[in-house]
Design an enzyme around this catalytic site. Structure first.
Site, PDB file in Angstrom:
ATOM      1  CG  ASP A  25      -1.916  -1.129   1.273  1.00  0.00           C
ATOM      2  OD1 ASP A  25      -1.708  -2.133   0.561  1.00  0.00           O
ATOM      3  OD2 ASP A  25      -2.905  -1.024   2.025  1.00  0.00           O
ATOM      4  CE  LYS A  31      -4.935   1.865   3.211  1.00  0.00           C
ATOM      5  NZ  LYS A  31      -3.780   1.119   3.747  1.00  0.00           N
ATOM      6  CE  LYS A  76      -6.571  -1.430   3.291  1.00  0.00           C
ATOM      7  NZ  LYS A  76      -5.201  -1.971   3.440  1.00  0.00           N
TER       8      LYS A  76
END
Length: 259
Positions: free
Chosen positions: A102, A167, A201
């Site tokens: 990430d 995300k 996400k």
């Protein structure tokens, strides 16, 4: 099974159970691995700092859950605009054995009208991840971008540069995941026609089964009710797990973190 328990069961299987605290220790990461395996089922992944990956891999294997994926973070949490550093951190995370990375998008650069550095950073990290069959999630930090146009632009740039997921947040700023930002981001995925290959996400601030259910309903509405699975949707959370387990009738150990 009520709608809420069904949503809780679904959310549990989509969780990236997270600890990203400065005071993380081997003991805390080991406990996180144990929590990821619950009576109600396993979480999709854990998310930890890179240095803990070898330990987590060992613990997950020893407890019989090697399928729980290990995610980590790079260029975190500030989203600086140095591509070489972000790439080096991503390569190091891969070397540690991450299944997923990430990376924080250089959102301040975008706010200053520099779109290129974000594209180049994500693209460089994607090349490194693709070579190792590692999933790349890009954190755009919606709570700092604030404006819908910037959230949309960061999502588009990340997707065009090869992101496997977009995300919302690091969990380290005052405003993290919101339904409003989630709607913008999933609509970008839908409108670009990349729902097969790009996931979403929400992270930070999703703490109850009721809140998780709202995100799942939104995803079903925008992307269709067959889209949500662990390849296309994750929750980045820690304290959510205890609430989900309570909802499902399992008194679980609760995380002390407030991610």
């Amino acid at each position: 099974m009520t709608d809420l328990t069904a949503a809780a069961q679904r959310a549990l299987s989509l969780m990236d159970l997270t600890t990203l605290n400065d005071n993380d220790t081997d003991e805390k990461v080991t406990a996180l691995c144990h929590q990821a395996k619950s009576l109600a089922g396993n979480t999709a992944a854990i998310c930890i700092y890179p240095r803990f990956i070898p330990l987590a891999r060992k613990v997950l294997r020893e407890q019989g859950t090697p399928e729980i994926r290990i995610a980590t973070v790079t260029n975190f949490p500030h989203g600086h605009d140095d591509i070489d550093i972000a790439l080096a951190e991503t390569q190091a995370a891969i070397a540690y054995g991450a299944d997923e990375v990430d990376v924080v998008f250089p959102y301040r650069a975008l706010m200053a009208s520099n779109e290129q550095v974000g594209f180049e950073m994500v693209k460089a990290c994607k090349v490194a991840c693709a070579e190792a069959d590692v999933l790349l999630k890009v954190i755009i930090e919606t709570g700092e971008l604030k404006e819908a146009s910037l959230i949309r632009k960061a999502s588009e740039i990340s997707i065009n540069a090869g992101a496997d997921f977009i995300k919302t947040s690091t969990g380290k700023v005052p405003v993290n995941a919101t339904l409003a930002s989630a709607e913008i981001m999933m609509k970008v995925i839908h409108e670009m026609g990349v729902g097969e290959t790009v996931g979403f996400k929400p992270a930070g601030g999703v703490r109850t089964a009721e809140e998780a259910a709202q995100y799942l309903a939104l995803a079903d509405h925008i992307m269709g009710d067959k889209w949500v699975d662990a390849r296309h949707f994750r929750f980045g959370a820690s304290s959510l797990l205890g609430n989900l387990l309570n909802t499902l009738g399992h008194q679980g150990q609760k995380q002390s973190s407030h991610y």
